[in-house]
Design an enzyme around this catalytic site. Structure first.
Site, mmCIF file in Angstrom:
data_model
loop_
_atom_site.group_PDB
_atom_site.id
_atom_site.type_symbol
_atom_site.label_atom_id
_atom_site.label_comp_id
_atom_site.label_asym_id
_atom_site.label_seq_id
_atom_site.Cartn_x
_atom_site.Cartn_y
_atom_site.Cartn_z
ATOM 1 C CB CYS A 55 -12.185 -25.852 9.537
ATOM 2 S SG CYS A 55 -10.597 -24.574 9.531
ATOM 3 C CG PHE A 69 -6.328 3.243 4.634
ATOM 4 C CD1 PHE A 69 -7.574 3.131 4.355
ATOM 5 C CD2 PHE A 69 -5.893 2.804 6.017
ATOM 6 C CE1 PHE A 69 -8.498 2.883 5.271
ATOM 7 C CE2 PHE A 69 -6.935 2.492 6.809
ATOM 8 C CZ PHE A 69 -8.265 2.488 6.621
ATOM 9 C CG ASP A 103 -6.374 -5.359 1.818
ATOM 10 O OD1 ASP A 103 -5.924 -4.694 2.848
ATOM 11 O OD2 ASP A 103 -6.817 -4.540 0.720
ATOM 12 C CG HIS A 142 -10.567 -20.997 12.549
ATOM 13 N ND1 HIS A 142 -10.871 -22.135 11.702
ATOM 14 C CD2 HIS A 142 -11.355 -20.064 12.414
ATOM 15 C CE1 HIS A 142 -12.300 -21.979 11.604
ATOM 16 N NE2 HIS A 142 -12.621 -20.767 11.862
ATOM 17 C CB CYS A 197 -7.083 -23.998 10.097
ATOM 18 S SG CYS A 197 -8.052 -24.157 11.576
ATOM 19 C CG ASP A 219 -2.009 1.169 1.123
ATOM 20 O OD1 ASP A 219 -2.098 1.731 -0.052
ATOM 21 O OD2 ASP A 219 -2.599 1.244 2.296
ATOM 22 C CB CYS A 271 -10.191 -26.769 12.990
ATOM 23 S SG CYS A 271 -11.190 -25.138 13.444
#
Length: 380
Positions: free
Chosen positions: A301, A94, A263, A332, A303, A90, A306
């Site tokens: 899930c 912002f 994003d 997660h 991940c 960026d 999990c």
């Protein structure tokens, strides 16, 4: 840079492929935010293992700390943070919005008072592009003026004119080898300004185009309209990036509106407060209801959290202040965002996106804030 592979027949959703100096990125894609050179609580190995293709860095913050002398000596941002894959930076535009109380907008850029020690800093098109050139990011964003959604028509007009003028200056700056540059469309919720800004930036022939001025405090319906106002004026053969968005359901909705890149800080930010995203909405793992809940955060899930831990254990970690708890929720949430994008790409490629879109949104329960905004929109 961008190859459009397939467009969904029921919506504007697309599957594409971006080729950058540090690798190929399949779109639609979620890009994890590493403002300070690190995605909070997650290391590069974990990001790669969970399927992250590209991450973000921030020009303003990295220029302040550690400073360009350090990053230059390290051999650029990729080497400094040990991330071999693509990086988007960026421009600091912002921060024109988020640091409004410590900045002063001028004709050729923005003067900031450092949020660390109050020292004067100046960031304009030349400075922002120069920093990004030294960072060596694969995609550099132009320096723009991001106005708040409460801006008056006169303020929006001034921001758009600055954004277009600064984009022209950014376009003229030298780049790092192989570095691509994206323009950013501003204009708030005013269709005529969005169109004007988009057309001016397209005429400059950037490598891609971002829809800016969203996720700046506006209600969800206004955010969606801003994207819908902008997308028709962006070329089909260039990637489209909606900046700073959003929840999993919003990403699916925006993919259906023709957006390729996203994003958002939400996955790791809310994790640090004990909140987990699921396909059915967000839940507060710290809540008493999960004290003896020995299920994973979300059934099915894949991940690490999990596969290895229960809600009860994670709740315990969070409530006693153990850092592993917020790390597991960050892992997660980030994996969920990446997985949803994988499923979006697969559904578009297989011609089943209409059903996927409908089912995902129907089963996702938004926050109370989003529901109230939708109700207010329906009453208009």
């Amino acid at each position: 840079m961008f190859e459009l592979l397939k467009t969904d027949t029921s919506s504007k959703a697309r599957v594409g492929r971006m080729t950058t100096a540090h690798g190929v990125v399949d779109t639609p894609v979620f890009m994890s935010v590493g403002t300070q050179g690190s995605v909070k609580a997650i290391d590069p190995r974990e990001l790669r293992e969970m399927g992250a293709q590209i991450i973000l860095g921030n020009t303003y913050h990295l220029n302040i700390r550690p400073g360009m002398d350090i990053i230059r000596a390290a051999g650029g941002l990729h080497a400094f943070i040990n991330w071999p894959a693509p990086i988007l930076t960026d421009s600091g535009g912002f921060q024109v919005f988020s640091l409004a109380t410590i900045r002063k907008i001028q004709a050729h850029g923005v003067e900031f008072r450092s949020h660390l020690d109050g020292s004067l800093l100046f960031l304009g098109p030349k400075e922002a592009m120069g920093i990004q050139r030294e960072l060596g990011s694969d995609i550099a964003m132009v320096f723009d003026d991001c106005p708040p959604h409460t801006s008056t028509p006169r303020e929006l007009r001034a921001a758009v004119e600055r954004t277009m003028r600064w984009a022209t200056e950014c376009r003229e700056q030298p780049r790092a080898p192989g570095q691509k540059v994206f323009g950013i469309v501003q204009g708030g919720a005013r269709a005529e300004l969005r169109e004007e800004c988009a057309k001016a930036l397209v005429a400059l022939e950037f490598d891609g185009y971002a829809i800016g001025g969203v996720s700046v405090g506006e209600p969800e319906p206004e955010m969606m309209r801003a994207v819908e106002m902008t997308e028709p004026f962006l070329p089909a053969n260039k990637p489209r990036y909606a900046m700073g968005l959003g929840t999993p359901a919003q990403l699916v909705e925006l993919a259906a509106r023709g957006v390729d890149m996203f994003d958002c800080v939400l996955p790791t930010r809310v994790a640090r407060n004990g909140t987990a995203f699921t396909r059915k909405g967000s839940i507060s793992i710290k809540a008493g209801a999960y004290k003896s809940d020995f299920r994973p955060i979300e059934e099915g899930c894949d991940c690490f959290a999990c596969r290895h831990f229960t809600r009860a254990y994670l709740r315990h970690l969070l409530n006693v202040g153990e850092i592993v708890g917020l790390r597991m929720l960050s892992i997660h949430n980030t994996r969920l965002y990446l997985k949803v994008m994988e499923e979006v790409r697969a559904a578009i490629a297989e011609g089943t996106f209409a059903a996927f879109h409908q089912d995902f949104v129907a089963n996702y329960v938004p926050t109370q804030k989003v529901l109230l905004a939708r109700a207010a929109e329906a009453d208009r």
